[in-house]
Motif scaffolding. Structure first.
Motif, PDB file in Angstrom:
ATOM      1  N   THR A  31       1.008  -1.203   0.053  1.00  6.92           N
ATOM      2  CA  THR A  31      -0.030  -0.107   0.062  1.00  6.92           C
ATOM      3  C   THR A  31       1.083   1.048   0.060  1.00  6.92           C
ATOM      4  O   THR A  31       0.649   2.102  -0.744  1.00  6.92           O
ATOM      5  N   ALA A  32       1.756   1.255   0.746  1.00  7.17           N
ATOM      6  CA  ALA A  32       2.813   2.457   0.864  1.00  7.17           C
ATOM      7  C   ALA A  32       3.486   2.554  -0.483  1.00  7.17           C
ATOM      8  O   ALA A  32       3.725   3.715  -0.744  1.00  7.17           O
ATOM      9  N   THR A  33       3.757   1.565  -1.088  1.00  2.25           N
ATOM     10  CA  THR A  33       4.671   1.637  -2.411  1.00  2.25           C
ATOM     11  C   THR A  33       3.775   2.359  -3.593  1.00  2.25           C
ATOM     12  O   THR A  33       3.945   3.187  -4.130  1.00  2.25           O
ATOM     13  N   TYR A  34       2.388   1.815  -3.565  1.00  2.00           N
ATOM     14  CA  TYR A  34       1.440   2.281  -4.343  1.00  2.00           C
ATOM     15  C   TYR A  34       1.096   3.924  -4.094  1.00  2.00           C
ATOM     16  O   TYR A  34       0.791   4.823  -4.970  1.00  2.00           O
ATOM     17  N   ILE A  35       1.158   4.228  -3.107  1.00  2.00           N
ATOM     18  CA  ILE A  35       1.004   5.754  -2.447  1.00  2.00           C
ATOM     19  C   ILE A  35       2.182   6.333  -3.152  1.00  2.00           C
ATOM     20  O   ILE A  35       1.804   7.466  -3.704  1.00  2.00           O
ATOM     21  N   LEU A  40       4.517  10.261  -6.832  1.00  2.00           N
ATOM     22  CA  LEU A  40       5.342  10.746  -7.842  1.00  2.00           C
ATOM     23  C   LEU A  40       5.035  11.061  -9.172  1.00  2.00           C
ATOM     24  O   LEU A  40       5.200  11.785  -9.796  1.00  2.00           O
ATOM     25  N   ILE A  41       3.977  10.070  -9.677  1.00  2.00           N
ATOM     26  CA  ILE A  41       3.392  10.198 -10.947  1.00  2.00           C
ATOM     27  C   ILE A  41       2.507  11.522 -10.941  1.00  2.00           C
ATOM     28  O   ILE A  41       2.780  12.273 -11.974  1.00  2.00           O
ATOM     29  N   VAL A  46       2.068  17.367 -12.798  1.00  2.00           N
ATOM     30  CA  VAL A  46       2.077  18.630 -12.605  1.00  2.00           C
ATOM     31  C   VAL A  46       3.220  19.472 -12.887  1.00  2.00           C
ATOM     32  O   VAL A  46       3.245  20.560 -13.542  1.00  2.00           O
ATOM     33  N   LEU A  47       4.468  18.723 -12.720  1.00  2.00           N
ATOM     34  CA  LEU A  47       5.642  19.489 -13.391  1.00  2.00           C
ATOM     35  C   LEU A  47       5.672  19.697 -14.942  1.00  2.00           C
ATOM     36  O   LEU A  47       5.824  20.787 -15.289  1.00  2.00           O
ATOM     37  N   ILE A  48       5.326  18.834 -15.595  1.00  2.00           N
ATOM     38  CA  ILE A  48       5.288  18.972 -16.948  1.00  2.00           C
ATOM     39  C   ILE A  48       4.008  19.855 -17.449  1.00  2.00           C
ATOM     40  O   ILE A  48       4.229  20.756 -18.390  1.00  2.00           O
TER      41      ILE A  48
END
Length: 60
Positions: A31-35, A40-41, A46-48
Motif C-alpha cells: 500500500t505504501a509503495t502504491y501511494i 510521484l506520477i 504537475v511539473l510537465i
C-alpha cells in the motif's frame, strides 16, 4: 569484541523468519509503495503541466 556483519537483505519473503530485511512482502508495504508511486506520477504530471502553462524554465 568485534561487531558481527549485518546481512540485511532487500525484500523479506513470507516463509523467512529473520528480521534483517529492508522491506517485507505484506499489505502495508504494498500500500505504501502504491501511494508513493502515485504521488510521484502526480508530481511529474504537475511539473510537465506547469512547463507547458508557464513556459520553459530556461526563460527564467
Amino acid at each position: 569484541m568485534k561487531q558481527g556483519e549485518e546481512q540485511a537483505k532487500f525484500v523479506k519473503e513470507a516463509e523467512n523468519s529473520t528480521e534483517n530485511y529492508i522491506f517485507q512482502k505484506n499489505k502495508i508495504t504494498k500500500t505504501a509503495t502504491y501511494i508513493i508511486v502515485g504521488f510521484l506520477i502526480i508530481l511529474a504530471i504537475v511539473l510537465i503541466g506547469s512547463i507547458f502553462l508557464f513556459g520553459s524554465p530556461a526563460a527564467l
